[in-house]
Design a protein around this motif. Structure first.
Motif, mmCIF file in Angstrom:
data_model
loop_
_atom_site.group_PDB
_atom_site.id
_atom_site.type_symbol
_atom_site.label_atom_id
_atom_site.label_comp_id
_atom_site.label_asym_id
_atom_site.label_seq_id
_atom_site.Cartn_x
_atom_site.Cartn_y
_atom_site.Cartn_z
ATOM 1 N N ASP A 100 0.832 -1.218 0.000
ATOM 2 C CA ASP A 100 0.000 0.000 0.000
ATOM 3 C C ASP A 100 0.858 1.255 0.000
ATOM 4 O OD1 ASP A 100 -2.479 -1.202 -0.064
ATOM 5 O OD2 ASP A 100 -2.613 -1.376 2.110
ATOM 6 N N GLN A 120 0.997 4.294 -2.619
ATOM 7 C CA GLN A 120 0.806 5.674 -2.168
ATOM 8 C C GLN A 120 1.961 6.566 -2.639
ATOM 9 O OE1 GLN A 120 0.296 5.988 2.058
ATOM 10 N NE2 GLN A 120 -1.791 6.682 1.697
ATOM 11 N N ARG A 134 -7.934 -2.463 1.976
ATOM 12 C CA ARG A 134 -6.635 -2.179 1.339
ATOM 13 C C ARG A 134 -5.961 -3.528 1.104
ATOM 14 N NH1 ARG A 134 -6.694 2.919 -0.662
ATOM 15 N NH2 ARG A 134 -8.019 4.137 0.693
ATOM 16 N N THR A 135 -4.684 -3.513 0.753
ATOM 17 C CA THR A 135 -4.009 -4.787 0.478
ATOM 18 C C THR A 135 -4.128 -5.721 1.676
ATOM 19 O OG1 THR A 135 -2.470 -3.644 -0.979
ATOM 20 C CG2 THR A 135 -1.831 -5.841 -0.235
ATOM 21 N N THR A 159 -8.454 0.698 -2.842
ATOM 22 C CA THR A 159 -7.323 1.114 -3.685
ATOM 23 C C THR A 159 -7.712 1.025 -5.161
ATOM 24 O OG1 THR A 159 -5.887 0.214 -1.990
ATOM 25 C CG2 THR A 159 -4.850 0.738 -4.103
#
Ligand code: F6R
Length: 243
Positions: free
Chosen positions: A117, A121, A151-152, A186
């Protein structure tokens, strides 16, 4: 969500290829989100052809793949790292330092998810995300029930996903039970999304995507809330659409 209807798998791959090249040529230092599986193989083949004709270069491109199996080494014949090298990266001018896939053999998988992540980013955004869709509506390996805010993370693969993917493995038992996947939040932050869907086995899923409710029970349904999604869908996958 815009549906682009095409005749067959080849046309889907051609259309995806031209939209992808357009995005690569439009953006400075493009960041692409990539998928594996059967669906994008034709797209990758076309991209290699266009690269060898000098129509596109990948030297300024950064990539983030959606997912990787847990427990498969990079060099394993079934790892997604190996798939990407063989189907695309080995044949184009991409810098391998700019290529990212989750590491499914990291000692600390939770730290690996955070790290993935973080890297996304740092890249700032995904300009164009390529997606396939599972028959149960999964995107990446976000199976039904995954929070839209994810998220991941590490996932337990659904029985239907392991079965669908067993065609690549000697037996069903050899299909990993877990994967690391980019999360739905995401994916939804990508500036543009291209969902590729081909074949009658996906017809039910396409009908649900187009006409069903937006629900975590059918992860792809969230794409209806994204401002810039194109679904390239062939005739086989459209047979259950009410028009
Ligand atoms: C692969 C991925 C999966 C596949 C989906 C469809 O990176 O994220 O969501 O896109 O399982 O797979 P195929 O294309 O083999 O039908």
């Amino acid at each position: 969500m815009e549906f682009i209807k095409v005749n067959d798998y080849q046309d889907m791959s051609d259309k995806a290829c031209s939209l992808m090249i357009e995005a690569i040529n439009r953006v400075e230092n493009p960041v692409l989100g990539l998928a594996t599986g059967s669906t994008p193989e034709g797209l990758y083949q076309k991209l290699i052809e266009k690269y060898s004709e000098g129509k596109v270069s990948f030297k300024d491109v950064t990539t983030f793949n959606l997912d990787e199996y847990v427990g498969l080494k990079r060099e394993d014949v079934n790892s997604y790292y190996r798939y990407m090298k063989e189907k695309l990266f080995n044949h184009i001018d991409i810098e391998m330092e700019r290529v990212h896939l989750p590491n499914g053999t990291a000692d600390d998988l939770i730290a690996e998810c955070k790290n993935y992540d973080q890297k996304i980013q740092e890249a700032g955004r995904i300009d164009l995300q390529i997606l396939g869709m599972g028959i149960n509506g999964h995107i990446g390996f976000n199976e039904p029930g995954t929070p839209f805010s994810s998220r991941t993370h590490i996932v337990d693969l659904a029985a239907s996903t392991r079965e669908a993917n067993s065609r690549f493995f000697p037996t069903l038992e050899d299909v990993p039970r877990q994967a690391v996947t980019m999360g739905i939040a995401t994916i939804m932050e990508s500036k543009e999304i291209l969902l590729l869907v081909s074949g009658e086995q996906k017809a039910e899923a396409i009908a649900r995507l187009a006409e069903g409710e937006i629900s975590e029970d059918f992860p792809a349904s969230i794409l209806r809330n994204h401002p810039n999604v194109k679904v390239i869908v062939d005739e086989g996958a459209m047979i259950k659409l009410n028009e």
